[in-house]
Design a protein around this motif. Structure first.
Motif, short mmCIF file in Angstrom:
data_model
loop_
_atom_site.label_atom_id
_atom_site.label_comp_id
_atom_site.label_asym_id
_atom_site.label_seq_id
_atom_site.Cartn_x
_atom_site.Cartn_y
_atom_site.Cartn_z
N ALA A 136 12.13 32.83 -6.41
CA ALA A 136 11.50 32.85 -4.93
C ALA A 136 11.42 34.56 -4.31
O ALA A 136 11.04 34.99 -3.30
N VAL A 137 11.93 35.03 -5.85
CA VAL A 137 11.31 36.92 -4.86
C VAL A 137 9.61 36.97 -5.62
O VAL A 137 10.08 37.59 -7.19
N SER A 148 9.37 37.99 -0.41
CA SER A 148 9.41 36.11 -1.12
C SER A 148 8.42 36.39 -1.31
O SER A 148 6.91 36.70 -1.25
#
Length: 67
Positions: free
Chosen positions: A41-42, A65
């Motif tokens: 998610a990064v 994100s």
């Protein structure tokens, strides 16, 4: 150093210090960033040291994100 292009964007250009001292121990921001980047998610991350009365410094991560 950072440079704000507008109120919605923040560009971190360079790091002032390469080490963060947390409770007398050394933390390397680049290592913390490497671990955080492994999360799906990064998209991007920058870690900096911020002053802390009890620990001396603490790591603070600015995370983009991927969602």
């Amino acid at each position: 150093m950072f440079q704000a292009a507008s109120t919605e964007h923040l560009f971190i250009l360079d790091r002032i210090k390469e080490l963060i001292k947390v409770k007398g121990k050394q933390a390397i921001p680049g290592d913390i960033e490497g671990v955080l980047r492994t999360h799906p998610a990064v998209a991007d991350v920058a870690v900096v040291g911020v002053p802390d009365d009890q620990a001396g410094e603490r790591a603070m991560a600015f995370v983009v994100s991927s969602a």
